[in-house]
Design an enzyme around this catalytic site. Structure first.
Site, short mmCIF file in Angstrom:
data_model
loop_
_atom_site.label_atom_id
_atom_site.label_comp_id
_atom_site.label_asym_id
_atom_site.label_seq_id
_atom_site.Cartn_x
_atom_site.Cartn_y
_atom_site.Cartn_z
N LYS A 79 0.84 -1.19 0.00
CA LYS A 79 0.00 0.00 0.00
C LYS A 79 0.88 1.25 0.00
CE LYS A 79 -3.96 1.91 2.60
NZ LYS A 79 -4.87 1.65 3.74
N SER A 149 -9.58 1.58 2.89
CA SER A 149 -8.70 2.38 2.03
C SER A 149 -7.67 1.56 1.28
CB SER A 149 -8.00 3.44 2.87
OG SER A 149 -7.15 2.81 3.85
N SER A 173 -10.05 -0.91 6.88
CA SER A 173 -9.46 -0.66 5.57
C SER A 173 -8.72 -1.83 4.96
CB SER A 173 -8.54 0.56 5.62
OG SER A 173 -9.30 1.73 5.79
#
Length: 458
Positions: A79, A149, A173
């Protein structure tokens, strides 16, 4: 089967037996990235040349009899909050344009030591402050949201554009995009996986964890994250230990909260999966989730002021570089009082105590990961059977927030599809540091299901 379609465990086995080379695997995944990126936009940065060099190094080491473990030569995505020296960490925000990390984050260093090959940095909802990752599209339907996210990480894994990935989880997330894209996501116990070198959203709620196509793969990654060198925790409590029967295991089925305002197809699939756990020997016990009326107030009461404090300087100096949705939340945090924040902290302490009591009644809690499957891109609300509406972000965070507030580990795994073909996830929760138990239960269920498919990326 093409190499990019292989699970981590299958790829590791093939590499160990010299039936597959890291170069072949990495090239296959990079080709897959090139094909799916225009439609799904899972990646913020693709590190193709670096990956090919690392794959050649891994192949050489394995040929010379110097394997590093099951992750050696396996392609991963990280990420775009996770620092890797020399590579941009933009948090998918204009605020970070041009920023390059100077050193590796702790997790990147541990995965590098285990031999994993970075193929790119995956998109996040800007600074992880959202539940949809708007620039990325769902791996099964490009007209729907990826979830967030950690949407880029989930989509990359689901579509075969990474064998595994790391995400972060502040209010769901990791688990939300895992559920919406039909893969496995683990939010470990708070503090188990180090966060040094990972851009923060809210430091008392942030967690780093793996996303993969199977529970078995997830366990292999967790081993490397918590035990540098890839050795894994010793003995039967190792996350990658073989699954055992579930006879006598108490699985808590919530009477309150987790099945309130849940789409009928989601509820039906999760209850079927819980029934399968009972068939495997588990004993189902009804439980009441404590302090449910305070969950969302406490989640937002902690997250919003902590996020604003982290962004205080740039919010004052370059506010126009933030997306409107994130800027509004950051500005709202500046209006919250210290008293409000302290009340949220006190409520969190009470919730942790009540959840500790809850786990005296059940070993594992089983519930939906999210109340509704992936919505259409741009959809802002969900309408429930009683006619009430709920914001999409509020709906997605509602069932995942308790694990962030309390810090308990939570595992999301796929348990079916709705009539539109969109994945449904079940969430398993356990007491702190009981990851091995969660993964054992998840693997026992997983062994009764068909092998996972790579998403069509349509």
């Amino acid at each position: 089967m093409r190499p990019y379609e292989m699970t981590l465990a299958a790829a590791a086995g093939a590499i160990r037996r010299r039936e597959l080379s890291p170069v072949e695997l990495v090239d296959s995944v990079l080709d897959r990235i090139e094909r799916i990126q225009p439609r799904l936009t899972a990646y913020a940065t693709v590190t193709a040349e670096r990956a090919r060099r690392a794959a050649r190094d891994a192949e050489r080491a394995i040929t010379e009899g110097r394997p590093h473990g099951p992750l050696h030569g396996v392609p991963m995505g990280l990420k775009d909050l996770i620092d890797v020296a020399g590579i941009p960490t933009t948090a998918s925000s204009r605020v970070r344009a041009g920023h390059r990390a100077q050193t590796d984050s702790a997790v990147a260093a541990r995965l590098s030591e285990a031999g994993a090959v970075l193929v790119g940095k995956t998109h996040t909802h800007e600074f992880a402050y959202g539940l949809t990752t708007p620039q990325t599209r769902n791996a099964w339907d490009a007209g729907r949201v990826a979830g967030g996210s950690s949407g880029g990480s989930a989509v990359a894994v689901a579509a075969g554009a990474a064998t595994f990935a790391l995400g972060t989880d502040t209010g769901g997330s990791i688990r939300v995009p895992a559920a919406l894209n039909g893969i496995v996501g683990l939010k470990p116990t708070y503090g188990l996986v180090p966060r040094r070198g990972v851009t923060s959203l809210a430091w008392s709620l942030d967690h780093v964890g793996p996303l993969a196509r199977t529970v078995e793969d997830t366990a292999l990654v967790l081993d490397a994250l918590v035990a540098p060198g890839g050795g894994g925790p010793a003995g039967p409590d190792s996350p990658s230990a073989p699954p055992e029967e579930l006879t006598g295991l108490r699985v808590g089925v919530p009477r309150t909260y987790y099945f309130d305002r849940v789409a009928p197809q989601v509820e039906a699939a999760v209850r079927r999966a819980i029934g399968r756990l009972a068939e495997l020997g588990a004993r189902l016990v009804d439980v009441d989730i404590p302090m449910t009326r305070y969950v969302q107030a406490v989640q937002w009461g902690l997250m919003v002021p902590e996020a604003t404090a982290y962004h205080e300087h740039t919010l004052r100096t370059v506010p126009d570089l933030y997306g409107a949705d994130v800027r509004i939340l950051l500005e709202a945090g500046a209006l919250m009082s210290a008293g409000d924040y302290l009340r949220a902290q006190r409520a969190r302490t009470l919730m942790r105590r009540e959840w500790a009591v809850l786990f005296e009644k059940a070993d594992v809690i089983a519930a939906p990961s999210v109340p509704v499957t992936a919505v259409k891109a741009g959809q802002e609300t969900v309408t429930w059977a009683d006619g009430t509406e709920e914001g999409v972000a509020d709906a997605y965070v509602r069932l995942s927030a308790p694990a962030n507030i309390t810090g308990v580990p939570a595992l999301s795994l796929p348990v079916g599809r709705d009539r539109a073909g969109m994945p449904i996830g079940m969430q398993l929760l356990a007491r702190p540091l009981a990851e091995a138990l969660l993964l054992r239960v998840g693997r026992a269920y997983e062994r009764t299901q068909p092998a996972p498919e790579v998403a069509s990326a349509s």
